[in-house]
Scaffold this active site. Structure first.
Site, PDB file in Angstrom:
ATOM      1  N   THR A 146      40.830  45.935  49.648  1.00  0.00           N
ATOM      2  CA  THR A 146      41.030  46.878  48.297  1.00  0.00           C
ATOM      3  C   THR A 146      39.817  47.770  48.396  1.00  0.00           C
ATOM      4  O   THR A 146      39.522  48.584  49.073  1.00  0.00           O
ATOM      5  CB  THR A 146      41.154  46.074  47.067  1.00  0.00           C
ATOM      6  OG1 THR A 146      40.387  45.067  47.143  1.00  0.00           O
ATOM      7  CG2 THR A 146      42.758  45.617  47.211  1.00  0.00           C
ATOM      8  N   LYS A 173      39.988  38.657  51.978  1.00  0.00           N
ATOM      9  CA  LYS A 173      39.477  40.297  51.428  1.00  0.00           C
ATOM     10  C   LYS A 173      38.870  39.752  50.223  1.00  0.00           C
ATOM     11  O   LYS A 173      39.141  38.824  49.645  1.00  0.00           O
ATOM     12  CB  LYS A 173      40.711  41.202  51.266  1.00  0.00           C
ATOM     13  CG  LYS A 173      41.810  40.578  50.160  1.00  0.00           C
ATOM     14  CD  LYS A 173      41.464  40.816  48.881  1.00  0.00           C
ATOM     15  CE  LYS A 173      41.081  41.893  48.178  1.00  0.00           C
ATOM     16  NZ  LYS A 173      40.850  42.145  46.789  1.00  0.00           N
ATOM     17  N   THR A 184      37.995  37.616  43.278  1.00  0.00           N
ATOM     18  CA  THR A 184      39.237  38.509  43.642  1.00  0.00           C
ATOM     19  C   THR A 184      39.353  38.451  44.918  1.00  0.00           C
ATOM     20  O   THR A 184      38.923  39.333  45.772  1.00  0.00           O
ATOM     21  CB  THR A 184      39.131  39.779  43.006  1.00  0.00           C
ATOM     22  OG1 THR A 184      38.846  40.000  41.748  1.00  0.00           O
ATOM     23  CG2 THR A 184      40.265  40.823  43.525  1.00  0.00           C
ATOM     24  N   GLU A 263      30.758  44.985  45.659  1.00  0.00           N
ATOM     25  CA  GLU A 263      30.732  46.371  45.479  1.00  0.00           C
ATOM     26  C   GLU A 263      29.488  46.746  45.079  1.00  0.00           C
ATOM     27  O   GLU A 263      28.739  46.440  43.897  1.00  0.00           O
ATOM     28  CB  GLU A 263      31.883  46.670  44.132  1.00  0.00           C
ATOM     29  CG  GLU A 263      33.210  46.085  44.488  1.00  0.00           C
ATOM     30  CD  GLU A 263      34.022  46.143  43.588  1.00  0.00           C
ATOM     31  OE1 GLU A 263      35.401  46.052  43.720  1.00  0.00           O
ATOM     32  OE2 GLU A 263      33.673  45.958  42.232  1.00  0.00           O
ATOM     33  N   ASN A 387      33.775  50.587  39.710  1.00  0.00           N
ATOM     34  CA  ASN A 387      34.741  49.969  38.728  1.00  0.00           C
ATOM     35  C   ASN A 387      35.079  50.888  37.650  1.00  0.00           C
ATOM     36  O   ASN A 387      36.181  50.669  36.822  1.00  0.00           O
ATOM     37  CB  ASN A 387      34.124  48.702  38.285  1.00  0.00           C
ATOM     38  CG  ASN A 387      34.446  47.527  39.294  1.00  0.00           C
ATOM     39  OD1 ASN A 387      35.324  47.172  39.597  1.00  0.00           O
ATOM     40  ND2 ASN A 387      33.417  47.620  39.882  1.00  0.00           N
ATOM     41  N   THR A 392      42.033  54.938  40.273  1.00  0.00           N
ATOM     42  CA  THR A 392      42.184  56.400  40.810  1.00  0.00           C
ATOM     43  C   THR A 392      41.702  56.117  42.245  1.00  0.00           C
ATOM     44  O   THR A 392      41.953  57.103  42.943  1.00  0.00           O
ATOM     45  CB  THR A 392      41.445  57.491  40.092  1.00  0.00           C
ATOM     46  OG1 THR A 392      39.968  56.996  39.876  1.00  0.00           O
ATOM     47  CG2 THR A 392      42.157  57.603  38.619  1.00  0.00           C
TER      48      THR A 392
END
Length: 392
Positions: A146, A173, A184, A263, A387, A392
């Site tokens: 992702t 992942k 996650t 991230e 985030n 989008t």
């Protein structure tokens, strides 16, 4: 004795497993977004799922099946199929019934945006593109990503003293919404070891606690966290100690890679806690440090603000005392049992450590024999950017 040899092949390294990734149009620009793992035989399966009470539909669907074997896992990215109610379960049933007849008791796993119906028409339409005889583990590892910036896979051949061997491979992942209670994350592990379901589950549970449950990016726990371990038993070989170590090495590698890929992260930090009253107290401290936003932002700024470390240790709830505590950045000790070594020269040395991509923060509580290791990363502007507009 036994020997672990790193090999290529990811989830296809074990005998009898196949995998691939394709584009179903869930991601833009024809990016890979749907994957499968297929076995020639029905496999015993062990699993660990999220502790989040809002479990996604694929996890609920799996649990409804009870005890079973499977030879197929279908995985999609971009859509979590979470908070979708009974329709989410029904959608899974409708998708899985469209799979080829050689698929037995298939299961599904999903990752992506929460609260959006699964685009089942796109997924069903893409199933015809699957070639169940393909061994493209790297495509599968890419398809389940992702916000990951790189794919994550690993495999070992385990050579036993009697000349026999077995394989174990995995892909995962995960880059955000990662808390020391899984992440996650999706992780799929395959093996041809002749291991029982009971031992698979026992060893998976043990290793999750010190790997995926010791990893933190942002302190959030997802609705979809999943680890599955499948065994074809085709090698007819097994050794408990060797299997346990290989599984630990694989899961540790993947946990660290997920944190490294956090991230917006620029640092992978190991929190090495020793001298705690017991192992549980050490775990509490390690996870408090890996989750602390103040510590994470100091890491991003490459600021050896050891006071934040000490404060977090003291606030963790574990027993701690400033007269027995010692703190080091790699081999640079800045505080030892009430003695402050943080002069200008030592601060410069600690700052040099923090410029590294990977380093260790060690805390010896000086109270007992308890120890625990956790993994964390820094937190910077990029995390907010990713985030803020995730959907989008």
């Amino acid at each position: 004795m036994y020997k672990l040899v790193k090999v290529e092949g990811g989830v296809c390294a074990a005998d009898g497993f196949y995998a691939d990734g394709i584009s179903a149009g869930l991601k833009p620009n024809n990016a890979l977004d749907m994957a499968f793992i297929h076995s020639e035989v029905e496999c015993e399966i062990a699993s660990v799922f999220t502790t989040n009470k809002m479990r996604a539909a694929p996890i609920c669907h799996f649990r409804l099946k009870g005890e079973f074997k499977t030879n197929f896992i279908l995985i999609n990215a971009k859509n979590a199929n979470a908070m979708t109610g009974k329709a989410g379960i029904t959608d899974i049933d409708e998708i899985l019934k469209e799979l080829p007849k050689e698929v037995k008791n298939p299961v599904m796993s999903s990752t992506g945006v929460i609260g959006v119906p699964l685009p089942k028409e796109k997924i069903i339409g893409a199933l015809k593109s699957f070639d169940l005889s393909k061994k493209s583990p790297s495509n599968a590892a890419k398809a389940i990503m992702t916000t990951d910036s790189f794919s994550k896979e690993i495999a070992y051949r385990v050579e036993l003293e009697d000349g026999s061997s077995f394989h174990i491979g995995a892909m995962a992942k995960g880059a955000g919404m990662i808390n020391p209670a899984m992440a996650t994350m999706l992780c799929f592990i395959t093996t041809d070891a002749d291991v029982s379901k009971a031992e698979m589950q026992e060893l998976l549970d043990e290793n999750v606690e010190v790997t995926f449950n010791a990893a933190s990016v942002d302190g959030d726990t997802s609705t979809n966290d999943t680890v599955m371990l499948l065994s074809s038993a085709k090698s007819k070989a097994y050794d408990r100690a060797a299997f346990k170590e290989a599984l630990y090495e694989i899961m540790t590698f993947l946990a660290r890679e997920m944190v490294r890929d956090g991230e917006g992260a620029t640092k992978l930090v190991t929190y090495e806690i020793s001298g705690a009253k017991d192992d549980r107290e050490a775990e509490i401290v390690a996870k408090a440090l890996s989750n602390s936003l103040l510590v994470k932002t100091a890491l991003y700024g490459e600021d050896p603000n050891w006071g934040r470390i000490a404060s977090t240790v003291g606030a963790s709830g574990a027993e701690a005392n400033e007269e027995t505590l010692s703190i080091s950045f790699d081999d640079v000790c800045v505080y030892e049992r009430g003695e402050l070594y943080f002069d200008a020269a030592m601060e410069a040395k600690a700052a040099e450590v923090m410029k590294r991509d990977s380093f260790t923060i060690s805390c010896d509580l000086g109270l007992g024999e308890g120890s625990f290791r956790a993994y964390g990363c820094d937190l910077g502007y990029k995390y907010v950017e990713i985030n803020a507009d995730y959907r989008t």
